[in-house]
Design an enzyme around this catalytic site. Structure first.
Site, mmCIF file in Angstrom:
data_model
loop_
_atom_site.group_PDB
_atom_site.id
_atom_site.type_symbol
_atom_site.label_atom_id
_atom_site.label_comp_id
_atom_site.label_asym_id
_atom_site.label_seq_id
_atom_site.Cartn_x
_atom_site.Cartn_y
_atom_site.Cartn_z
ATOM 1 N N LYS A 64 30.889 18.088 -0.319
ATOM 2 C CA LYS A 64 29.982 18.248 -1.463
ATOM 3 C C LYS A 64 29.812 19.737 -1.796
ATOM 4 O O LYS A 64 29.730 20.112 -2.968
ATOM 5 C CB LYS A 64 28.613 17.616 -1.168
ATOM 6 C CG LYS A 64 28.612 16.115 -1.041
ATOM 7 C CD LYS A 64 29.037 15.384 -2.305
ATOM 8 C CE LYS A 64 28.015 15.437 -3.418
ATOM 9 N NZ LYS A 64 28.387 14.582 -4.570
ATOM 10 N N ASP A 119 21.081 18.156 -0.970
ATOM 11 C CA ASP A 119 20.492 19.292 -0.241
ATOM 12 C C ASP A 119 21.233 19.554 1.077
ATOM 13 O O ASP A 119 21.034 20.594 1.712
ATOM 14 C CB ASP A 119 18.996 19.058 0.022
ATOM 15 C CG ASP A 119 18.691 17.795 0.813
ATOM 16 O OD1 ASP A 119 19.627 17.053 1.172
ATOM 17 O OD2 ASP A 119 17.497 17.545 1.073
ATOM 18 N N TYR A 166 31.079 15.350 5.235
ATOM 19 C CA TYR A 166 30.492 14.948 3.944
ATOM 20 C C TYR A 166 29.889 16.153 3.231
ATOM 21 O O TYR A 166 30.201 16.432 2.071
ATOM 22 C CB TYR A 166 29.423 13.861 4.158
ATOM 23 C CG TYR A 166 28.495 13.707 2.966
ATOM 24 C CD1 TYR A 166 28.954 13.147 1.774
ATOM 25 C CD2 TYR A 166 27.162 14.153 3.014
ATOM 26 C CE1 TYR A 166 28.108 13.031 0.671
ATOM 27 C CE2 TYR A 166 26.323 14.034 1.922
ATOM 28 C CZ TYR A 166 26.801 13.473 0.748
ATOM 29 O OH TYR A 166 25.970 13.363 -0.348
HETATM 30 P P1 NAD Z 1 27.069 5.324 -3.059
HETATM 31 O O1 NAD Z 1 27.947 5.511 -1.880
HETATM 32 O O2 NAD Z 1 26.019 4.279 -3.060
HETATM 33 O O3 NAD Z 1 27.964 5.035 -4.358
HETATM 34 C C1 NAD Z 1 29.126 5.764 -4.641
HETATM 35 C C2 NAD Z 1 29.825 5.083 -5.816
HETATM 36 O O4 NAD Z 1 31.013 5.846 -6.110
HETATM 37 C C3 NAD Z 1 30.281 3.654 -5.524
HETATM 38 O O5 NAD Z 1 30.016 2.820 -6.624
HETATM 39 C C4 NAD Z 1 31.771 3.782 -5.307
HETATM 40 O O6 NAD Z 1 32.503 2.615 -5.641
HETATM 41 C C5 NAD Z 1 32.113 4.949 -6.229
HETATM 42 N N1 NAD Z 1 33.332 5.658 -5.806
HETATM 43 C C6 NAD Z 1 33.624 6.135 -4.575
HETATM 44 N N2 NAD Z 1 34.856 6.693 -4.589
HETATM 45 C C7 NAD Z 1 35.320 6.597 -5.858
HETATM 46 C C8 NAD Z 1 36.517 6.990 -6.498
HETATM 47 N N3 NAD Z 1 37.507 7.613 -5.827
HETATM 48 N N4 NAD Z 1 36.666 6.748 -7.822
HETATM 49 C C9 NAD Z 1 35.677 6.107 -8.520
HETATM 50 N N5 NAD Z 1 34.536 5.675 -7.955
HETATM 51 C C10 NAD Z 1 34.361 5.925 -6.638
HETATM 52 O O7 NAD Z 1 26.452 6.764 -3.350
HETATM 53 P P2 NAD Z 1 24.987 7.175 -3.852
HETATM 54 O O8 NAD Z 1 24.056 7.158 -2.714
HETATM 55 O O9 NAD Z 1 24.682 6.420 -5.086
HETATM 56 O O10 NAD Z 1 25.253 8.695 -4.226
HETATM 57 C C11 NAD Z 1 25.635 9.091 -5.551
HETATM 58 C C12 NAD Z 1 25.781 10.599 -5.581
HETATM 59 O O11 NAD Z 1 24.553 11.214 -5.221
HETATM 60 C C13 NAD Z 1 26.820 11.137 -4.598
HETATM 61 O O12 NAD Z 1 27.519 12.176 -5.240
HETATM 62 C C14 NAD Z 1 26.011 11.669 -3.429
HETATM 63 O O13 NAD Z 1 26.680 12.704 -2.792
HETATM 64 C C15 NAD Z 1 24.759 12.135 -4.143
HETATM 65 N N6 NAD Z 1 23.510 12.139 -3.359
HETATM 66 C C16 NAD Z 1 23.076 10.996 -2.726
HETATM 67 C C17 NAD Z 1 21.847 11.001 -2.075
HETATM 68 C C18 NAD Z 1 21.310 9.783 -1.361
HETATM 69 O O14 NAD Z 1 20.292 9.883 -0.678
HETATM 70 N N7 NAD Z 1 21.925 8.614 -1.522
HETATM 71 C C19 NAD Z 1 21.081 12.164 -2.050
HETATM 72 C C20 NAD Z 1 21.566 13.317 -2.658
HETATM 73 C C21 NAD Z 1 22.780 13.279 -3.335
HETATM 74 O O1 DAU Z 2 19.813 14.607 1.911
HETATM 75 C C1 DAU Z 2 20.629 13.932 1.004
HETATM 76 C C2 DAU Z 2 21.604 13.046 1.736
HETATM 77 O O2 DAU Z 2 20.861 11.971 2.287
HETATM 78 C C3 DAU Z 2 22.715 12.513 0.839
HETATM 79 O O3 DAU Z 2 23.500 13.578 0.380
HETATM 80 C C4 DAU Z 2 23.591 11.495 1.573
HETATM 81 O O4 DAU Z 2 24.521 10.934 0.663
HETATM 82 C C5 DAU Z 2 22.713 10.415 2.140
HETATM 83 O O5 DAU Z 2 23.499 9.519 2.903
HETATM 84 C C6 DAU Z 2 21.600 10.997 2.996
HETATM 85 O O6 DAU Z 2 22.137 11.571 4.226
HETATM 86 P P1 DAU Z 2 21.406 11.384 5.645
HETATM 87 O O7 DAU Z 2 22.387 11.588 6.715
HETATM 88 O O8 DAU Z 2 20.149 12.171 5.703
HETATM 89 O O9 DAU Z 2 20.993 9.831 5.490
HETATM 90 P P2 DAU Z 2 21.052 8.595 6.504
HETATM 91 O O10 DAU Z 2 20.332 7.473 5.826
HETATM 92 O O11 DAU Z 2 22.415 8.335 7.008
HETATM 93 O O12 DAU Z 2 20.161 9.107 7.709
HETATM 94 C C7 DAU Z 2 18.827 9.537 7.515
HETATM 95 C C8 DAU Z 2 18.293 9.978 8.859
HETATM 96 O O13 DAU Z 2 18.152 8.839 9.714
HETATM 97 C C9 DAU Z 2 19.219 10.931 9.600
HETATM 98 O O14 DAU Z 2 18.414 11.886 10.317
HETATM 99 C C10 DAU Z 2 19.968 10.041 10.589
HETATM 100 C C11 DAU Z 2 18.953 8.960 10.912
HETATM 101 N N1 DAU Z 2 19.498 7.615 11.199
HETATM 102 C C12 DAU Z 2 20.387 7.070 10.324
HETATM 103 C C13 DAU Z 2 20.911 5.811 10.555
HETATM 104 C C14 DAU Z 2 21.914 5.196 9.600
HETATM 105 C C15 DAU Z 2 19.053 6.910 12.322
HETATM 106 O O15 DAU Z 2 18.206 7.409 13.092
HETATM 107 N N2 DAU Z 2 19.561 5.668 12.541
HETATM 108 C C16 DAU Z 2 20.480 5.077 11.711
HETATM 109 O O16 DAU Z 2 20.924 3.939 11.984
#
Ligand code: NAD
Ligand code: DAU
Length: 352
Positions: free
Chosen positions: A162, A134, A158
């Site tokens: 995306k 999002d 980032y």
């Molecule tokens: P993550 O960082 O935990 O995992 C990413 C994985 O991709 C790892 O296993 C890493 O080794 C692999 N990777 C990175 N670069 C690579 C490359 N060049 N080739 C092959 N593998 C590679 O990420 P996540 O939190 O599991 O997120 C997964 C997907 O979901 C991402 O596309 C992210 O943008 C999306 N997303 C995440 C969240 C969230 O809250 N975590 C929310 C919305 C969308």
């Molecule tokens: O909304 C989806 C996204 O959520 C994904 O696309 C990303 O991959 C994922 O990393 C996440 O992004 P955020 O930036 O929202 O997540 P993060 O956990 O880094 O931070 C969540 C909120 O907390 C943000 O407002 C920043 C704050 N934060 C984060 C960290 C790491 C803190 O206040 N302290 C911290 O140490």
């Protein structure tokens, strides 16, 4: 609906990908799952240990930036379906160094799309499902929700990477007619999340009595989605979603960051038999993230009304499960905290 035969899963050793594989590999024994992962700092084979010896699962060490590696894996396994999780996913890392984000998130997505378009000798292509965020929509004020029609307005390197990858996936539908779907999700939490993101970082720090660094005044809002609910949504869209369509997925759980940290302190204290006031005193307000989006909130009515998906977990039940998982999986924590993670935390988070 015909199930996929062979699914190429990129990034299946990361947080969401590994949870998805742990659920889907045993649930769909007639599908083959091939996990291509480069094993960056965020990828951990321990996260897929439980399915490692299943006959319908294979791990392939490979980098999606490398077209030859993709070609080799593609020719060997002939996937009909791609579920694309692999990405550089941490906003703070994209601020300190954007290049890897463009290379993996944009060029890596292009390489997988090209493999899917050409088939590389594969079977009939059924579906390319792209996992997105999002964050591509930018920031909301106090009111309003992101819908699938909201204009793209990314703030960080980032989210810009995306957004670029989403545009490419959509272009491959419009230009080449490839059967693609996209899901844009809110913040996920649950087991196996790398402890640089807010929830696992705060859980581990609270467990260990370390400072809990809240950016700015802690009033920023995120909509939290338990990872298993997200995994079910991905399967639903993969198998029942309409090609060319985007679906927004959220958890109906908008919280300020400070609320999240308070809940973590309360639950960790209850689970460890500690005084939660002691943990709350660990909260420290630190310098804000540059370009910090104020609020994300998702309107998930399209996936709900068209495909019948609903989140099952409440924030309270999901957070308790998550805290218990981290308390019970100290070996996993030790593994991910070695090497590169330690160096990055020391370099980037030690001054706050
Ligand atoms: P993550 O960082 O935990 O995992 C990413 C994985 O991709 C790892 O296993 C890493 O080794 C692999 N990777 C990175 N670069 C690579 C490359 N060049 N080739 C092959 N593998 C590679 O990420 P996540 O939190 O599991 O997120 C997964 C997907 O979901 C991402 O596309 C992210 O943008 C999306 N997303 C995440 C969240 C969230 O809250 N975590 C929310 C919305 C969308
Ligand atoms: O909304 C989806 C996204 O959520 C994904 O696309 C990303 O991959 C994922 O990393 C996440 O992004 P955020 O930036 O929202 O997540 P993060 O956990 O880094 O931070 C969540 C909120 O907390 C943000 O407002 C920043 C704050 N934060 C984060 C960290 C790491 C803190 O206040 N302290 C911290 O140490």
């Amino acid at each position: 609906m015909q199930l996929p035969e062979t699914i190429l899963v990129s990034g299946g050793a990361g947080f969401i990908g590994s949870n998805w594989l742990n659920l889907m590999v045993p649930r769909f024994p007639s599908c083959r799952f091939v996990n291509i992962d480069q094993l960056t700092y965020a990828g951990n084979l321990a996260s897929v240990d439980a399915i490692g010896s299943e006959s319908n699962y294979r791990f392939e060490h490979g980098d999606i930036r490398d077209r030859d590696a993709i070609r080799r894996i593609w020719e060997q396994h002939k996937p009909d379906t791609v579920v694309h999780f692999a990405a550089e996913s941490h906003v703070d890392r994209s601020i300190s160094g954007p290049t890897d984000f463009i290379e993996t998130n944009v060029v890596g997505t292009l390489n997988l799309l090209e493999a899917f378009r050409g088939g590389f000798g594969g079977a009939q292509s059924r579906r390319f499902h792209h996992i997105s965020t999002d964050e591509v929509y930018g920031s909301l004020g106090d009111t309003g929700l992101f819908t699938e029609e909201t204009r793209y307005d990314p703030s960080s390197p980032y989210s810009a990477s995306k957004a670029a990858s989403d545009h490419l996936v959509r272009a491959y539908f419009r230009t080449y007619g490839l059967p693609v779907t996209i899901t844009n999700y809110s913040n996920n939490y649950g087991p196996r999340q790398f402890p640089e993101k807010l929830i696992p970082l705060m859980i581990l720090n609270a467990m260990e009595g370390k400072p809990l660094p809240v950016y700015g005044n802690g009033a920023n809002v995120r909509d939290w989605l338990y990872v298993d609910d997200h995994c079910d949504a991905i399967w639903t869209v993969l198998t029942e979603g309409t090609p060319g369509e985007t679906y927004n997925v959220g958890g109906n759980a908008e919280k300020t960051n400070l609320d999240v940290v308070h809940s973590i302190c309360r639950i960790v204290a209850e689970e460890l038999g500690k005084d939660s006031q002691e943990l709350l005193e660990l909260i420290s307000y630190v310098k804000d993230r540059p370009g910090h989006d104020f609020r994300y909130a998702i309107d998930a009515s399209k996936i709900r009304s068209e495909l019948g998906w609903e989140p099952k977990e409440t924030f309270e039940s999901g957070l308790r499960k998550t805290v218990r998982w981290y308390l019970e999986n100290t070996k996993w924590i030790d593994q991910v905290r070695s090497g590169e993670y330690r160096r990055w935390i020391d370099q980037n988070y030690s001054q706050r």
